[in-house]
Design a protein around this motif. Structure first.
Motif, mmCIF file in Angstrom:
data_model
loop_
_atom_site.group_PDB
_atom_site.id
_atom_site.type_symbol
_atom_site.label_atom_id
_atom_site.label_comp_id
_atom_site.label_asym_id
_atom_site.label_seq_id
_atom_site.Cartn_x
_atom_site.Cartn_y
_atom_site.Cartn_z
ATOM 1 N N VAL A 260 18.834 -40.604 -28.032
ATOM 2 C CA VAL A 260 18.314 -39.274 -28.370
ATOM 3 C C VAL A 260 17.280 -38.837 -27.340
ATOM 4 C CG1 VAL A 260 16.928 -37.979 -30.042
ATOM 5 C CG2 VAL A 260 18.799 -39.438 -30.836
ATOM 6 N N ALA A 261 16.414 -39.756 -26.924
ATOM 7 C CA ALA A 261 15.395 -39.422 -25.926
ATOM 8 C C ALA A 261 16.038 -38.973 -24.622
ATOM 9 C CB ALA A 261 14.488 -40.625 -25.681
ATOM 10 N N ILE A 262 17.100 -39.667 -24.203
ATOM 11 C CA ILE A 262 17.794 -39.296 -22.966
ATOM 12 C C ILE A 262 18.372 -37.896 -23.075
ATOM 13 C CG2 ILE A 262 19.773 -39.793 -21.487
ATOM 14 C CD1 ILE A 262 17.546 -41.745 -21.048
ATOM 15 N N TYR A 263 19.086 -37.626 -24.172
ATOM 16 C CA TYR A 263 19.747 -36.320 -24.292
ATOM 17 C C TYR A 263 18.755 -35.197 -24.547
ATOM 18 C CZ TYR A 263 24.653 -37.306 -23.631
ATOM 19 O OH TYR A 263 25.860 -37.597 -23.040
ATOM 20 N N VAL A 264 17.643 -35.487 -25.205
ATOM 21 C CA VAL A 264 16.597 -34.466 -25.342
ATOM 22 C C VAL A 264 16.035 -34.123 -23.964
ATOM 23 C CG1 VAL A 264 14.267 -34.026 -26.202
ATOM 24 C CG2 VAL A 264 15.991 -34.992 -27.729
ATOM 25 N N GLY A 265 15.804 -35.148 -23.154
ATOM 26 C CA GLY A 265 15.310 -34.909 -21.806
ATOM 27 C C GLY A 265 16.289 -34.105 -20.971
ATOM 28 N N LEU A 266 17.569 -34.452 -21.045
ATOM 29 C CA LEU A 266 18.591 -33.715 -20.310
ATOM 30 C C LEU A 266 18.655 -32.262 -20.764
ATOM 31 C CD1 LEU A 266 21.440 -36.402 -20.337
ATOM 32 C CD2 LEU A 266 19.939 -35.825 -18.424
ATOM 33 N N ALA A 267 18.565 -32.053 -22.078
ATOM 34 C CA ALA A 267 18.607 -30.691 -22.616
ATOM 35 C C ALA A 267 17.392 -29.886 -22.177
ATOM 36 C CB ALA A 267 18.694 -30.734 -24.142
ATOM 37 N N LEU A 268 16.229 -30.513 -22.158
ATOM 38 C CA LEU A 268 15.022 -29.795 -21.730
ATOM 39 C C LEU A 268 15.133 -29.347 -20.274
ATOM 40 C CD1 LEU A 268 12.148 -31.902 -23.364
ATOM 41 C CD2 LEU A 268 12.838 -29.563 -23.933
ATOM 42 N N VAL A 269 15.657 -30.216 -19.424
ATOM 43 C CA VAL A 269 15.798 -29.857 -18.015
ATOM 44 C C VAL A 269 16.838 -28.748 -17.849
ATOM 45 C CG1 VAL A 269 16.576 -30.680 -15.753
ATOM 46 C CG2 VAL A 269 15.048 -32.089 -17.135
ATOM 47 N N LEU A 270 17.989 -28.904 -18.505
ATOM 48 C CA LEU A 270 19.078 -27.948 -18.327
ATOM 49 C C LEU A 270 18.802 -26.599 -18.973
ATOM 50 C CD1 LEU A 270 21.931 -27.387 -17.287
ATOM 51 C CD2 LEU A 270 22.834 -28.403 -19.393
ATOM 52 N N PHE A 271 18.219 -26.614 -20.160
ATOM 53 C CA PHE A 271 18.084 -25.366 -20.917
ATOM 54 C C PHE A 271 16.657 -24.794 -20.941
ATOM 55 C CE2 PHE A 271 21.740 -27.567 -22.929
ATOM 56 C CZ PHE A 271 22.720 -26.645 -22.592
ATOM 57 N N VAL A 272 15.696 -25.523 -20.391
ATOM 58 C CA VAL A 272 14.320 -25.019 -20.348
ATOM 59 C C VAL A 272 13.795 -24.949 -18.915
ATOM 60 C CG1 VAL A 272 11.948 -25.342 -21.114
ATOM 61 C CG2 VAL A 272 13.830 -25.868 -22.679
ATOM 62 N N VAL A 273 13.781 -26.101 -18.240
ATOM 63 C CA VAL A 273 13.204 -26.141 -16.889
ATOM 64 C C VAL A 273 13.988 -25.271 -15.916
ATOM 65 C CG1 VAL A 273 12.686 -27.615 -14.902
ATOM 66 C CG2 VAL A 273 12.197 -28.418 -17.226
ATOM 67 N N TYR A 274 15.289 -25.452 -15.865
ATOM 68 C CA TYR A 274 16.094 -24.666 -14.928
ATOM 69 C C TYR A 274 15.992 -23.165 -15.207
ATOM 70 C CZ TYR A 274 18.217 -28.995 -13.145
ATOM 71 O OH TYR A 274 18.433 -30.224 -12.563
ATOM 72 N N PRO A 275 16.108 -22.712 -16.463
ATOM 73 C CA PRO A 275 15.930 -21.276 -16.730
ATOM 74 C C PRO A 275 14.553 -20.756 -16.327
ATOM 75 C CG PRO A 275 17.085 -22.292 -18.558
ATOM 76 C CD PRO A 275 16.638 -23.414 -17.658
ATOM 77 N N VAL A 276 13.495 -21.561 -16.552
ATOM 78 C CA VAL A 276 12.155 -21.123 -16.156
ATOM 79 C C VAL A 276 12.077 -20.942 -14.643
ATOM 80 C CG1 VAL A 276 9.748 -21.853 -15.976
ATOM 81 C CG2 VAL A 276 10.953 -22.088 -18.148
ATOM 82 N N LEU A 277 12.655 -21.873 -13.889
ATOM 83 C CA LEU A 277 12.654 -21.759 -12.435
ATOM 84 C C LEU A 277 13.458 -20.544 -11.978
ATOM 85 C CD1 LEU A 277 13.103 -25.514 -11.381
ATOM 86 C CD2 LEU A 277 11.016 -24.140 -11.343
ATOM 87 N N LEU A 278 14.560 -20.276 -12.653
ATOM 88 C CA LEU A 278 15.366 -19.097 -12.315
ATOM 89 C C LEU A 278 14.580 -17.813 -12.555
ATOM 90 C CD1 LEU A 278 18.790 -20.212 -13.831
ATOM 91 C CD2 LEU A 278 18.360 -19.785 -11.406
ATOM 92 N N LYS A 279 13.954 -17.711 -13.728
ATOM 93 C CA LYS A 279 13.177 -16.512 -14.053
ATOM 94 C C LYS A 279 11.999 -16.353 -13.095
ATOM 95 C CE LYS A 279 13.667 -14.128 -17.094
ATOM 96 N NZ LYS A 279 14.423 -12.867 -17.197
ATOM 97 N N ALA A 280 11.368 -17.471 -12.725
ATOM 98 C CA ALA A 280 10.234 -17.410 -11.803
ATOM 99 C C ALA A 280 10.640 -16.891 -10.436
ATOM 100 C CB ALA A 280 9.597 -18.789 -11.667
ATOM 101 N N ASN A 281 11.917 -17.021 -10.105
ATOM 102 C CA ASN A 281 12.417 -16.534 -8.827
ATOM 103 C C ASN A 281 13.227 -15.247 -8.963
ATOM 104 O OD1 ASN A 281 11.915 -18.675 -6.502
ATOM 105 N ND2 ASN A 281 12.314 -19.828 -8.384
ATOM 106 N N GLY A 282 13.083 -14.579 -10.116
ATOM 107 C CA GLY A 282 13.717 -13.288 -10.301
ATOM 108 C C GLY A 282 15.215 -13.328 -10.500
ATOM 109 N N LEU A 283 15.731 -14.413 -11.054
ATOM 110 C CA LEU A 283 17.171 -14.552 -11.256
ATOM 111 C C LEU A 283 17.494 -14.616 -12.748
ATOM 112 C CD1 LEU A 283 17.893 -17.211 -8.487
ATOM 113 C CD2 LEU A 283 18.558 -14.793 -8.444
ATOM 114 N N GLY A 284 18.625 -14.027 -13.127
ATOM 115 C CA GLY A 284 19.041 -14.033 -14.516
ATOM 116 C C GLY A 284 19.564 -15.398 -14.949
#
Length: 487
Positions: A260-284
């Motif tokens: 569960v810890a592994i998949y929570v971490g993967l989900a956070l990176v894929l669905f939180v970190v990456y979207p935040v980086l995209l928005k920070a760079n003006g991308l949808g």
């Protein structure tokens, strides 16, 4: 010789036969069917001797392993020709050195964020304390990774990056049997390709015939790979089915907190970190998911970043609007070195798990070492299925017992699917962000990203031919190399 004659008012020819679901739907159907067959095989149990798997389990294992073997078989020529071609393409990019530097910088940034999340989740979930496993069940891994091995791996043993491996086993009567095979080192192939590609550029016009030959070879290799990828739904069924039948739910139950810890971490990176980086760079965010999803999906089932590389490069160029001159360099490089799932999240949580189950307290220096190994040593995974090399490299750096690896092997295939999906997602993300920051991203193409018709150009070409336009053989290679949308 006869040529197509355009008939005024002609309609596209009607297609005969059944129209199969799209490639993405076929993958999902393979997943569902694999789970059902795996559950059936699990319920049947082993054969009468209690050890030999039943026929259904063996069949699923054969199908899944054969698909992965086919993907791996095409890796050496694919990596070599792709890297040489990408270096040749950099001739038309004026700021190539800056792009390469920015790519490596963003690789490190996303890896640092991912490993920080992994360490945090390891401390929160306490996976080594919340398990029914004991140190008595630990076992030394069959192979380990060290910094010396990693550095030696960068030096090619031959121009092909190939080597011979020999395994010796003792039979029941005490007799020894030896088996010799050929293995390849992705990092060595990468180094050889980089050197040859740079040498070709320095050779000027004399190298043009070689670069033209390499470009043709790459097209042929990619065509063979498309044929292999056509089998992805079948391979998906076998891989998922065998995982369920072999490991069942008991393994997951004993390592539930860790998994569960592994998949929570993967989900956070894929669905939180990456979207935040995209928005920070003006991308949808939605546009990126739509564009990158075919590659992420295939990575999940194939468990191979390198095997998914052609699809990753295609969606990065075609859907996300990254110039091909840059994408053809960044994506192959990322496929061998950009591993947020395998080289950051997984080894961080795993190291904490091993330390906890063996009763070893980690200091602040140890956590900093985990981060250092993840950011600097991520290339050690080299795009191959599994993350054992990176894990053993992390454990050996921290001085933790390598026997702890044996505790995690039971659920590794299940975790590796999610890890590889995040790896490939990051391999599309970084080139997109760098291209946006450097002002070379096609924003209109990015905003119009869609995975629905990415692999349908063959049919469009046939329609044009039916109306007197270009025939399929006259369509540019870039439009004739897609993963088939229909079986």
């Amino acid at each position: 010789m006869s040529s197509a004659t355009k008939i005024p008012g002609a309609q596209p020819r009607a297609r005969k036969g059944l129209r199969f679901p799209s490639f993405s739907v076929q993958i999902l159907l393979g997943l569902a069917l694999g789970v059902l067959l795996g559950w059936l095989a699990l319920s049947l149990g082993p054969q009468a001797d209690g050890e030999t798997p039943n026929g259904l389990t063996t069949t699923l294992d054969t199908i899944g392993s054969s698909f992965v073997t086919l993907l791996k078989a095409i890796v050496p020529p694919l990596i070599f020709t792709a890297i040489v071609a990408s270096i040749a393409n950099l001739r038309s990019v004026t700021n190539a050195a800056r792009l390469a530097g920015q790519t490596l910088l963003w690789f490190a940034i996303t890896a640092a964020i991912s490993v920080a999340i992994g360490i945090g989740l390891g401390l929160v979930f306490q996976p080594g304390h919340n398990t029914t496993l004991t140190t008595a069940e630990a076992a030394e891994p069959s192979s380990t990774g060290t910094w010396l091995d990693f550095l030696n791996g960068l030096i090619p043993t031959n121009v092909l990056g190939l080597g011979a491996s020999t395994s010796v086993e003792a039979g029941a009567d005490g007799a020894l049997s030896a088996e010799t095979g050929i293995s390849f080192n992705v990092l060595q192939i990468l180094v050889v390709a980089l050197v040859i590609g740079i040498a070709a550029l320095k050779s000027g016009a004399k190298a043009d015939p070689f670069l033209a030959f390499n470009k043709s070879a790459l097209a042929i290799v990619q065509k063979v790979l498309w044929w292999i990828i056509r089998l992805a739904p079948l391979g998906t069924m076998g891989l998922i089915g065998n995982a369920v039948a072999t490991y069942g739910w008991e393994s997951l139950r004993s390592l539930a907190s860790f998994s569960v810890a592994i998949y929570v971490g993967l989900a956070l990176v894929l669905f939180v970190v990456y979207p935040v980086l995209l928005k920070a760079n003006g991308l949808g965010v939605v546009a990126w998911f739509k564009g990158a999803w075919p590659a992420i999906q295939l990575a999940f089932v194939s468990r191979s970043s390198v095997g998914t590389m052609p699809v990753t490069q295609r969606v990065t160029e075609r859907n996300l609007g990254v110039p091909s001159e840059y994408a053809s360099f960044a994506v192959p490089l990322g496929s061998t070195t950009k591993m947020d799932g395998c080289a950051s999240i997984y080894p961080a949580i795993s190291a904490i798990f091993v330390a906890q189950i063996f009763g070893i307290d980690l200091s602040l220096t140890d956590y900093l070492l985990i981060a250092f190994v993840s950011v600097v040593g991520s290339a050690a995974t080299a795009g191959l299925t599994g993350a054992m090399v990176m894990l053993t490299l992390t454990l050996s750096t921290l001085g933790l017992p390598l026997a702890g690896v044996g505790l995690l092997l039971a659920v590794d295939p299940i975790l590796d699917m999610g890890r590889t999906a995040v790896n490939v997602a990051g391999q599309t993300l970084v080139p997109t962000i760098v291209a946006k920051r450097e002002g070379i991203l096609d924003l209109e193409q990015y905003r119009a990203a869609s995975s629905e018709h990415l692999f349908d150009e063959d049919e469009a070409a046939e329609d044009r031919a039916a109306q007197g336009g270009a025939t399929p053989d006259e369509v540019a290679p870039a439009e004739r190399e897609p993963v088939p949308a229909h079986a």
